[in-house]
Write an enzyme that holds these catalytic residues in place. Sequence first.
Site, mmCIF file in Angstrom:
data_model
loop_
_atom_site.group_PDB
_atom_site.id
_atom_site.type_symbol
_atom_site.label_atom_id
_atom_site.label_comp_id
_atom_site.label_asym_id
_atom_site.label_seq_id
_atom_site.Cartn_x
_atom_site.Cartn_y
_atom_site.Cartn_z
ATOM 1 N N THR A 136 16.629 -26.376 -36.094
ATOM 2 C CA THR A 136 15.067 -26.103 -36.066
ATOM 3 C C THR A 136 14.576 -26.272 -37.274
ATOM 4 O O THR A 136 15.108 -26.108 -38.453
ATOM 5 C CB THR A 136 15.408 -24.311 -36.029
ATOM 6 N N THR A 168 21.317 -19.767 -39.341
ATOM 7 C CA THR A 168 22.583 -18.655 -39.141
ATOM 8 C C THR A 168 23.713 -19.206 -40.235
ATOM 9 O O THR A 168 24.080 -20.454 -40.106
ATOM 10 C CB THR A 168 22.976 -18.451 -37.831
ATOM 11 N N ALA A 188 13.910 -39.041 -28.976
ATOM 12 C CA ALA A 188 15.400 -38.383 -28.982
ATOM 13 C C ALA A 188 16.602 -39.342 -29.251
ATOM 14 O O ALA A 188 17.533 -39.111 -29.813
ATOM 15 C CB ALA A 188 15.258 -37.941 -27.498
ATOM 16 N N GLU A 254 27.261 -22.739 -26.260
ATOM 17 C CA GLU A 254 26.418 -22.044 -27.184
ATOM 18 C C GLU A 254 25.824 -20.857 -26.432
ATOM 19 O O GLU A 254 25.780 -19.674 -26.889
ATOM 20 C CB GLU A 254 25.330 -22.775 -27.997
ATOM 21 N N GLN A 291 19.334 14.925 -13.500
ATOM 22 C CA GLN A 291 19.331 13.795 -12.408
ATOM 23 C C GLN A 291 18.804 12.574 -13.093
ATOM 24 O O GLN A 291 19.399 11.339 -12.882
ATOM 25 C CB GLN A 291 18.650 14.162 -11.386
ATOM 26 N N LEU A 349 17.861 7.682 -24.314
ATOM 27 C CA LEU A 349 18.648 9.004 -23.850
ATOM 28 C C LEU A 349 19.214 9.542 -25.145
ATOM 29 O O LEU A 349 19.506 10.751 -24.922
ATOM 30 C CB LEU A 349 19.843 8.607 -22.938
HETATM 31 C C1 LIG Z 1 18.057 -15.110 -36.348
HETATM 32 C C2 LIG Z 1 17.976 -16.295 -35.834
HETATM 33 C C3 LIG Z 1 18.945 -17.181 -35.979
HETATM 34 C C4 LIG Z 1 18.751 -18.624 -35.618
HETATM 35 N N1 LIG Z 1 19.952 -19.474 -35.854
HETATM 36 C C5 LIG Z 1 19.338 -20.617 -35.775
HETATM 37 C C6 LIG Z 1 20.756 -21.732 -36.160
HETATM 38 O O1 LIG Z 1 21.787 -21.356 -36.623
HETATM 39 N N2 LIG Z 1 20.486 -23.256 -36.110
HETATM 40 C C7 LIG Z 1 19.011 -23.611 -35.718
HETATM 41 O O2 LIG Z 1 18.698 -24.589 -35.581
HETATM 42 N N3 LIG Z 1 18.065 -22.569 -35.274
HETATM 43 C C8 LIG Z 1 18.459 -21.187 -35.359
HETATM 44 N N4 LIG Z 1 17.299 -20.408 -35.100
HETATM 45 C C9 LIG Z 1 16.098 -20.891 -34.355
HETATM 46 C C10 LIG Z 1 15.919 -20.662 -32.806
HETATM 47 O O3 LIG Z 1 16.852 -21.491 -32.010
HETATM 48 C C11 LIG Z 1 14.419 -20.891 -32.690
HETATM 49 O O4 LIG Z 1 13.570 -20.068 -33.160
HETATM 50 C C12 LIG Z 1 14.165 -21.092 -31.133
HETATM 51 O O5 LIG Z 1 14.711 -22.178 -30.445
HETATM 52 C C13 LIG Z 1 12.715 -20.987 -30.575
HETATM 53 O O6 LIG Z 1 11.968 -21.826 -31.473
HETATM 54 P P1 LIG Z 1 10.716 -21.691 -32.369
HETATM 55 O O7 LIG Z 1 10.896 -20.334 -33.230
HETATM 56 O O8 LIG Z 1 10.114 -22.714 -33.128
HETATM 57 O O9 LIG Z 1 9.837 -20.946 -31.356
HETATM 58 P P2 LIG Z 1 8.511 -21.906 -30.446
HETATM 59 O O10 LIG Z 1 9.272 -23.081 -29.924
HETATM 60 O O11 LIG Z 1 7.450 -21.943 -31.417
HETATM 61 O O12 LIG Z 1 8.085 -20.746 -29.387
HETATM 62 C C14 LIG Z 1 7.245 -20.054 -29.418
HETATM 63 C C15 LIG Z 1 7.036 -19.196 -28.038
HETATM 64 O O13 LIG Z 1 6.762 -20.451 -27.118
HETATM 65 C C16 LIG Z 1 7.635 -20.355 -25.942
HETATM 66 N N5 LIG Z 1 7.577 -21.907 -25.450
HETATM 67 C C17 LIG Z 1 7.695 -23.070 -26.123
HETATM 68 N N6 LIG Z 1 7.813 -23.985 -25.301
HETATM 69 C C18 LIG Z 1 7.578 -23.602 -24.291
HETATM 70 C C19 LIG Z 1 7.462 -24.321 -22.942
HETATM 71 N N7 LIG Z 1 7.626 -25.425 -22.595
HETATM 72 N N8 LIG Z 1 7.191 -23.346 -21.799
HETATM 73 C C20 LIG Z 1 6.917 -22.079 -22.069
HETATM 74 N N9 LIG Z 1 7.164 -21.375 -23.139
HETATM 75 C C21 LIG Z 1 7.439 -22.399 -24.168
HETATM 76 C C22 LIG Z 1 8.772 -20.105 -26.392
HETATM 77 O O14 LIG Z 1 9.688 -19.420 -25.423
HETATM 78 C C23 LIG Z 1 8.397 -18.825 -27.331
HETATM 79 O O15 LIG Z 1 8.187 -17.653 -26.590
HETATM 80 C C24 LIG Z 1 17.584 -19.009 -35.110
HETATM 81 C C25 LIG Z 1 16.587 -18.327 -35.139
HETATM 82 C C26 LIG Z 1 16.634 -16.913 -35.377
HETATM 83 C C27 LIG Z 1 15.390 -15.801 -35.389
#
Ligand SMILES: Cc1cc2nc3c(=O)[nH]c(=O)nc-3n(C[C@H](O)[C@H](O)[C@H](O)COP(=O)(O)OP(=O)(O)OC[C@H]3O[C@@H](n4cnc5c(N)ncnc54)[C@H](O)[C@@H]3O)c2cc1C
Length: 389
Positions: A136, A168, A188, A254, A291, A349
């Site tokens: 990310t 993480t 990609a 994963e 209940q 609860l």
């Molecule tokens: C505590 C924590 C640990 C993490 N650990 C790691 C790690 O070890 N390594 C790593 O690489 N990443 C890690 N991540 C990152 C994580 O994988 C990303 O936060 C996640 O993939 C979402 O990406 P984003 O935060 O950029 O959200 P965005 O991509 O900006 O998404 C925002 C919202 O839009 C929605 N959305 C996006 N695209 C679409 C679509 N096509 N259709 C419908 N809805 C959509 C998403 O579902 C979300 O609700 C971690 C995140 C957290 C919070």
Amino acid sequence: MTNPAEILALPKPAWARDDVAMLYDMATRFLSEEIAPRYEEFEKAETFDRESWTKAGGAGLLCASMPEEYGGSGGTFAHESAIIEAISHVGVDGFGIGLHNSIVAPYILHYGSEEQKKKWLPKMATGELIGAIAMTEPGAGSDLQGVKTSAKRDGNQYSINGSKTFITNGQLANLIIVVTKTDPSKGAKGTSLIVVETDEVEGFERGRNLDKIGLKSNDTSELFFNDVRVPTSNLLGHEEGQGFVQLMQQLPQERLQIGTTAIAAVERALALTIDYVKERKAFGKAILDFQNTQFKLAELKTEATIGRVFYNNCVERHIDGGLDPVTASMAKYWLTDLQGKVMDECLQLFGGYGYMNEYPIARMFRDARVQRIYGGTNEIMKLLIARSL
Ligand SMILES: Cc1cc2nc3c(=O)[nH]c(=O)nc-3n(C[C@H](O)[C@H](O)[C@H](O)COP(=O)(O)OP(=O)(O)OC[C@H]3O[C@@H](n4cnc5c(N)ncnc54)[C@H](O)[C@@H]3O)c2cc1C
């Protein structure tokens, strides 16, 4: 406390018996004796310490599914499941072993050269190397094709530039698989996974340990790469441009692993809540005698049972030949949604006590939230499932 592993009274599937059951018991003992007493300290520090990792390595909890020739225990995903379930059942969910064992190490095993496996896996098994995977970026989360971190070949080195976030184990990790673009013009197909051993390089910086609402003791960080030089032999795979395919191949495990945490947390929440409502009294009777309490818990126990049967089946299929990506997405989305629902209903609860941090259910409620976000959000899981319709 009632044993979370027995709360559903289901027969153990074949994959969870014998040595897997022994590993679960051993892990539960180790985590209860060595980690649980210090867990509050780690939650406050917002990180574990390295000693806990090396102790876990000494106890055989690291790289359980890696072959023995590379320092592992020669197990399968069933063994990883036993360890992750123990972590959640004991309630030390911030210990990032699951990611290290069943996400980072498998990339090295599956795509690494013999030399890479011999170099890195034995040290990951002892805890000398702590693993992380950095996909990310601030501008690329769900849409991983948007990764901007570049790796430019310069003689027999790559020069890596870019930044990552939400990683993480980000403060402790010293072996990081970095998702890079070796050829940005190819999208990609220009993506490659490159290993950075952070103790060996210059130009690598860790950003803040991010301030999260839950999973406090699990360090999560920004990472910066400023002309970080690594040998070209740190590329995973025989040639550049394989990164996206490698990610797609590994993501089912994963996602299943996130499901492991979810179902185990559900079992712990049920065990804690059932114990509590038997003790706590209102209007002259136990809360369980209302209940509403009985119906709520009856519903949750039923859904947990459905979830556990599905999860067990997914593990069986995964061990037999690899779980397909669509079913893995179903497991991730459905089990983590269930986890969120169960934490919320169970907390209710507990009444006001459920909102107090000293009650484990409060932390479990906070810890559960991210499960629907990382590893691919649950919306992305539904997109992947929908493609199979
Ligand atoms: C505590 C924590 C640990 C993490 N650990 C790691 C790690 O070890 N390594 C790593 O690489 N990443 C890690 N991540 C990152 C994580 O994988 C990303 O936060 C996640 O993939 C979402 O990406 P984003 O935060 O950029 O959200 P965005 O991509 O900006 O998404 C925002 C919202 O839009 C929605 N959305 C996006 N695209 C679409 C679509 N096509 N259709 C419908 N809805 C959509 C998403 O579902 C979300 O609700 C971690 C995140 C957290 C919070």
